[in-house]
Design a protein around this motif. Sequence first.
Motif, PDB file in Angstrom:
ATOM      1  N   CYS A 259      -7.899   5.409  -5.281  1.00 23.60           N
ATOM      2  CA  CYS A 259      -8.033   4.632  -4.032  1.00 23.60           C
ATOM      3  C   CYS A 259      -9.068   5.229  -3.091  1.00 23.60           C
ATOM      4  CB  CYS A 259      -6.669   4.541  -3.336  1.00 23.60           C
ATOM      5  SG  CYS A 259      -5.492   3.506  -4.221  1.00 23.60           S
ATOM      6  N   TRP A 260      -9.083   6.543  -2.974  1.00 28.78           N
ATOM      7  CA  TRP A 260     -10.015   7.156  -2.026  1.00 28.78           C
ATOM      8  C   TRP A 260     -11.451   6.982  -2.502  1.00 28.78           C
ATOM      9  CZ3 TRP A 260      -9.894   8.417   2.802  1.00 28.78           C
ATOM     10  CH2 TRP A 260     -10.943   9.196   3.339  1.00 28.78           C
ATOM     11  N   LYS A 261     -11.684   7.169  -3.778  1.00 28.49           N
ATOM     12  CA  LYS A 261     -13.041   7.059  -4.316  1.00 28.49           C
ATOM     13  C   LYS A 261     -13.560   5.630  -4.221  1.00 28.49           C
ATOM     14  CE  LYS A 261     -15.690   7.652  -8.596  1.00 28.49           C
ATOM     15  NZ  LYS A 261     -15.624   8.077 -10.017  1.00 28.49           N
ATOM     16  N   LEU A 269      -2.656  -0.382  -0.526  1.00 24.04           N
ATOM     17  CA  LEU A 269      -2.429  -1.428   0.475  1.00 24.04           C
ATOM     18  C   LEU A 269      -2.623  -0.941   1.913  1.00 24.04           C
ATOM     19  CD1 LEU A 269       0.655  -3.256  -1.091  1.00 24.04           C
ATOM     20  CD2 LEU A 269      -1.749  -3.925  -1.154  1.00 24.04           C
ATOM     21  N   GLU A 270      -3.343   0.159   2.079  1.00 24.43           N
ATOM     22  CA  GLU A 270      -3.571   0.658   3.431  1.00 24.43           C
ATOM     23  C   GLU A 270      -4.379  -0.351   4.261  1.00 24.43           C
ATOM     24  OE1 GLU A 270      -5.344   4.618   5.740  1.00 24.43           O
ATOM     25  OE2 GLU A 270      -5.439   4.484   3.556  1.00 24.43           O
ATOM     26  N   ARG A 271      -5.348  -1.005   3.645  1.00 20.84           N
ATOM     27  CA  ARG A 271      -6.167  -1.994   4.361  1.00 20.84           C
ATOM     28  C   ARG A 271      -6.244  -3.309   3.592  1.00 20.84           C
ATOM     29  NH1 ARG A 271     -11.222   2.102   5.455  1.00 20.84           N
ATOM     30  NH2 ARG A 271     -10.101   3.664   6.691  1.00 20.84           N
ATOM     31  N   ARG A 272      -5.258  -3.564   2.779  1.00 18.38           N
ATOM     32  CA  ARG A 272      -5.276  -4.771   1.957  1.00 18.38           C
ATOM     33  C   ARG A 272      -3.939  -5.499   2.035  1.00 18.38           C
ATOM     34  NH1 ARG A 272      -9.074  -5.541  -1.910  1.00 18.38           N
ATOM     35  NH2 ARG A 272     -10.685  -3.924  -2.047  1.00 18.38           N
ATOM     36  N   GLU A 273      -3.992  -6.800   1.777  1.00 17.47           N
ATOM     37  CA  GLU A 273      -2.791  -7.586   1.567  1.00 17.47           C
ATOM     38  C   GLU A 273      -2.722  -7.923   0.088  1.00 17.47           C
ATOM     39  OE1 GLU A 273      -3.252 -10.907   4.124  1.00 17.47           O
ATOM     40  OE2 GLU A 273      -2.608  -9.828   5.933  1.00 17.47           O
ATOM     41  N   ILE A 274      -1.535  -8.290  -0.379  1.00 16.19           N
ATOM     42  CA  ILE A 274      -1.378  -8.561  -1.807  1.00 16.19           C
ATOM     43  C   ILE A 274      -0.494  -9.783  -2.013  1.00 16.19           C
ATOM     44  CG2 ILE A 274       0.644  -7.050  -2.057  1.00 16.19           C
ATOM     45  CD1 ILE A 274      -0.471  -6.269  -4.824  1.00 16.19           C
ATOM     46  N   GLY A 275      -0.838 -10.566  -2.994  1.00 12.07           N
ATOM     47  CA  GLY A 275       0.007 -11.670  -3.433  1.00 12.07           C
ATOM     48  C   GLY A 275       0.457 -11.376  -4.849  1.00 12.07           C
TER      49      GLY A 275
END
Length: 289
Positions: A259-261, A269-275
């Motif tokens: 995720c960091w790379k 999901l720190e800056r994302r939404e998910i379906g």
Amino acid sequence: AAASKEKFWFLKNAGFLLAVGTLFFYMGLENSVNGWFVTYLKSTGFMSASLATVMVSVTWIMIMIGRIVIANVSKRVPPAKILAVISTLQFVSVLILVLANNTAIAVAALVLLGLGMAGAFPTTTAFTGDLMGNSPLGMSVFTGIGSLGGILTPQVIGVLADKLGFQAAILFLVLDALLLALFGIGALRYTAIQMDIRYSANQRDVKRYTTEGLRDEFLIQDLYHPDEVVSVYSHVDRMVTLGCMPVKEHVSIEKGIDCWKNFGTHYFLERREIGIFNIGGAGSITADG
């Protein structure tokens, strides 16, 4: 109570347990090298005290050199494969060292041991991070249990040395190295599928793509593999398509994703939404666990 159990979902993940075992036996070997190898090498009768001390230092020099090599190799080879090779190398090196009957063989074994130990800790950590999605709780349990090996193994060798003699006690270290190799090789079954990254295509270049090229660039296939997360990251709208197929164990949504790379975030999901769409049988999702 149920929520508490779900927080420890990774304890049901066989790959995680193999990684913990690998770290446990590696830390036992590493701390035994620091604490007992000078004494053992002197007890062999063919190595002086001064040379024994120098050789332990040489082992650590080889570890430093090996880490530089591993850092480059790890860019092309999955952590599980590296882990299997270096774990086996450590066992073979310890076995040769115990069976050595002259200085030359012992020196060669220590050089190989240093190379084998070089990437053990960072590679095991990387392997576990791929499986766990760098879960803070999972990584804490991993390092905590693994570190116990570094505490217990030298103590056990000391007790056995007092009761059975040092030559017999060092055989316990051979057993430790054997278990390290078995756990490391077992990790090969849990090589995480790495995220597929699709970059934006120039509209003029697309006109020249073959059918195969268009499919490679825009078609997403083979999204589902047992106990794996298949991820495709498109730089068009920064969308990530995931396929997750838990069969025998809990699977982290971040398995195989750095995720960091890739996103500059600490978790997916720190800056994302998910379906999420379930197209299979009954299942469950653990959030914030």
